[in-house]
Design a protein around this motif. Structure first.
Motif, short mmCIF file in Angstrom:
data_model
loop_
_atom_site.label_atom_id
_atom_site.label_comp_id
_atom_site.label_asym_id
_atom_site.label_seq_id
_atom_site.Cartn_x
_atom_site.Cartn_y
_atom_site.Cartn_z
N LEU A 178 21.85 -12.90 66.40
CA LEU A 178 23.18 -12.32 66.56
C LEU A 178 23.06 -10.94 67.19
O LEU A 178 22.22 -10.14 66.79
CB LEU A 178 23.86 -12.19 65.19
CG LEU A 178 25.15 -11.36 65.15
CD1 LEU A 178 26.30 -12.10 65.84
CD2 LEU A 178 25.53 -10.99 63.72
N CYS A 179 23.92 -10.65 68.16
CA CYS A 179 24.02 -9.31 68.70
C CYS A 179 25.33 -8.69 68.25
O CYS A 179 26.40 -9.30 68.40
CB CYS A 179 23.95 -9.33 70.23
SG CYS A 179 23.80 -7.68 70.95
N VAL A 180 25.27 -7.50 67.68
CA VAL A 180 26.45 -6.78 67.21
C VAL A 180 26.76 -5.67 68.20
O VAL A 180 25.87 -4.87 68.53
CB VAL A 180 26.22 -6.18 65.81
CG1 VAL A 180 27.50 -5.58 65.27
CG2 VAL A 180 25.66 -7.22 64.86
N CYS A 181 27.99 -5.62 68.68
CA CYS A 181 28.38 -4.65 69.70
C CYS A 181 29.53 -3.78 69.19
O CYS A 181 30.68 -3.94 69.59
CB CYS A 181 28.81 -5.38 70.98
SG CYS A 181 27.52 -6.41 71.71
N PRO A 182 29.22 -2.84 68.30
CA PRO A 182 30.28 -1.99 67.76
C PRO A 182 30.73 -0.93 68.76
O PRO A 182 29.98 -0.54 69.66
CB PRO A 182 29.61 -1.34 66.54
CG PRO A 182 28.16 -1.32 66.88
CD PRO A 182 27.90 -2.54 67.73
N MET A 203 35.53 3.26 63.68
CA MET A 203 35.50 2.30 62.58
C MET A 203 34.53 2.78 61.51
O MET A 203 33.63 3.58 61.79
CB MET A 203 35.08 0.91 63.08
CG MET A 203 36.04 0.28 64.07
SD MET A 203 35.56 -1.42 64.46
CE MET A 203 35.95 -2.24 62.91
N SER A 204 34.69 2.28 60.30
CA SER A 204 33.74 2.61 59.25
C SER A 204 32.49 1.74 59.39
O SER A 204 32.55 0.61 59.89
CB SER A 204 34.37 2.38 57.87
OG SER A 204 34.54 1.00 57.63
N ALA A 205 31.36 2.28 58.94
CA ALA A 205 30.11 1.51 58.96
C ALA A 205 30.25 0.26 58.10
O ALA A 205 29.72 -0.80 58.44
CB ALA A 205 28.96 2.38 58.48
N SER A 206 30.96 0.37 56.99
CA SER A 206 31.15 -0.77 56.11
C SER A 206 31.85 -1.93 56.81
O SER A 206 31.45 -3.09 56.68
CB SER A 206 31.95 -0.34 54.88
OG SER A 206 32.25 -1.44 54.05
N THR A 207 32.89 -1.60 57.59
CA THR A 207 33.63 -2.64 58.31
C THR A 207 32.76 -3.29 59.38
O THR A 207 32.76 -4.52 59.55
CB THR A 207 34.89 -2.05 58.94
OG1 THR A 207 35.74 -1.54 57.91
CG2 THR A 207 35.66 -3.11 59.73
N VAL A 208 32.02 -2.48 60.11
CA VAL A 208 31.16 -3.01 61.18
C VAL A 208 30.12 -3.97 60.60
O VAL A 208 29.92 -5.08 61.10
CB VAL A 208 30.47 -1.87 61.95
CG1 VAL A 208 29.39 -2.41 62.89
CG2 VAL A 208 31.50 -1.08 62.75
N VAL A 209 29.45 -3.54 59.54
CA VAL A 209 28.39 -4.38 58.96
C VAL A 209 28.98 -5.63 58.30
O VAL A 209 28.42 -6.73 58.44
CB VAL A 209 27.57 -3.57 57.94
CG1 VAL A 209 26.60 -4.47 57.19
CG2 VAL A 209 26.80 -2.46 58.67
N THR A 211 31.65 -7.21 59.19
CA THR A 211 32.00 -8.11 60.30
C THR A 211 30.75 -8.79 60.86
O THR A 211 30.76 -9.98 61.17
CB THR A 211 32.72 -7.33 61.41
OG1 THR A 211 33.91 -6.73 60.88
CG2 THR A 211 33.10 -8.24 62.57
N ALA A 212 29.67 -8.01 60.99
CA ALA A 212 28.42 -8.56 61.52
C ALA A 212 27.87 -9.66 60.63
O ALA A 212 27.46 -10.73 61.11
CB ALA A 212 27.40 -7.45 61.69
N LEU A 213 27.84 -9.44 59.34
CA LEU A 213 27.27 -10.44 58.43
C LEU A 213 28.12 -11.69 58.35
O LEU A 213 27.59 -12.81 58.23
CB LEU A 213 27.05 -9.82 57.04
CG LEU A 213 26.00 -8.71 56.99
CD1 LEU A 213 25.87 -8.16 55.57
CD2 LEU A 213 24.64 -9.19 57.50
N LYS A 214 29.42 -11.54 58.45
CA LYS A 214 30.29 -12.73 58.51
C LYS A 214 30.03 -13.50 59.80
O LYS A 214 30.02 -14.75 59.80
CB LYS A 214 31.75 -12.31 58.43
CG LYS A 214 32.18 -11.83 57.06
CD LYS A 214 33.63 -11.35 57.06
CE LYS A 214 34.04 -10.82 55.69
NZ LYS A 214 35.42 -10.26 55.69
#
Length: 256
Positions: A178-182, A203-209, A211-214
């Motif tokens: 997976l590539c995460v592009c915040p 965005m908050s780090a919590s939201t980014v992470v 979203t990434a794990l989902k």
């Protein structure tokens, strides 16, 4: 036995948040960054809060020998990594000729070379076990050239394309990529590069992470957290690239 996740750049920002959310999911952690004190405090917190085991590895990913040394250290400890989070990275901003000598070369070593090296070192065990995951943290900067962030955006483009290629190689072989592009995120990143110009809402780090794990759960190829970020990344015209670069310069020129 709990799965093990290795998180680079774990001492702050997205790295700390990845460690927190993976611990919450029941992963043991290998925490890698330069700051050993920060890592040990994080490890104590994760063990106390979630009951997971944490291994601290203080290392500098700018050193080309670090990925091999990390792999050897893990082998000596009998640790097999199930999930690799290549999160470590930093950026430089400004006119290319004004950026300090060696800064961009170090940036390429951390953002690109170390990511490739760690992935190459750890994927064979994932394949041997028939299960694993690689999460590579890129940026919305991966989708277009970014004047005044030239090396950073070029490196993140590499990370995105590298991730998409590996995902195709490992589909059906048990390893997710997976590539995460915040977009702009509330971390120490902008403090370190010395600008918050032209970055828009954060965005908050919590939201980014989260979203990434989902997205990883759904075996997505890549994800751009946040509707605004996703629209900006995907509605920007792809051709001609010179026009895209000119538009990007209008956005980033205040950073020069």
């Amino acid at each position: 036995m709990r799965p093990v996740a290795l998180v680079t750049g774990a001492s702050a920002g997205l790295g700390t948040e990845f460690a927190e959310q993976l611990a919450r999911r029941g992963y043991d952690l290998v925490l890698l960054a330069r700051s050993e004190d920060r890592l040990r405090r994080l490890a104590a917190h994760l063990t106390g809060s979630h009951g997971v085991e944490c291994t601290v590895l203080a290392a500098d990913l700018a050193d080309p020998d670090t990925p091999a040394r990390v792999a050897d250290d893990l082998a000596r400890r009998g640790i097999v990594v199930h999930t690799l989070v290549n999160n470590a990275g930093f950026g430089s901003v400004g006119r290319f000729e004004d950026i300090g000598a060696g800064v961009d070369q170090t940036q390429v070593m951390v953002n690109v070379a170390a990511l490739v090296g760690l992935t190459r070192a750890l994927i064979p065990d994932m394949l041997a076990g028939g299960a694993g995951a690689v999460i590579n943290v890129a940026s919305t900067a991966a989708f277009q050239p970014s004047p005044y962030f030239a090396t950073y955006s070029a490196g993140k483009t590499f990370v995105l394309n590298f991730s998409l290629a590996l995902r195709q190689e490992y589909r059906g072989r048990g390893v997710k990529v997976l590539c995460v592009c915040p977009g702009a995120t509330k971390t120490e990143f902008f403090d370190e590069i010395g600008t918050k110009a032209a970055i828009g809402p954060m965005m908050s780090a919590s939201t980014v992470v989260g979203t990434a794990l989902k997205a990883l759960d759904r075996d997505r190829a890549y994800v751009t957290p946040g509707l605004r970020n996703s629209l900006n990344a995907h509605l920007l015209p792809r051709r001609p690239r010179t026009l895209v670069a000119a538009i990007a310069k209008l956005v980033t020129r205040s950073a020069a």
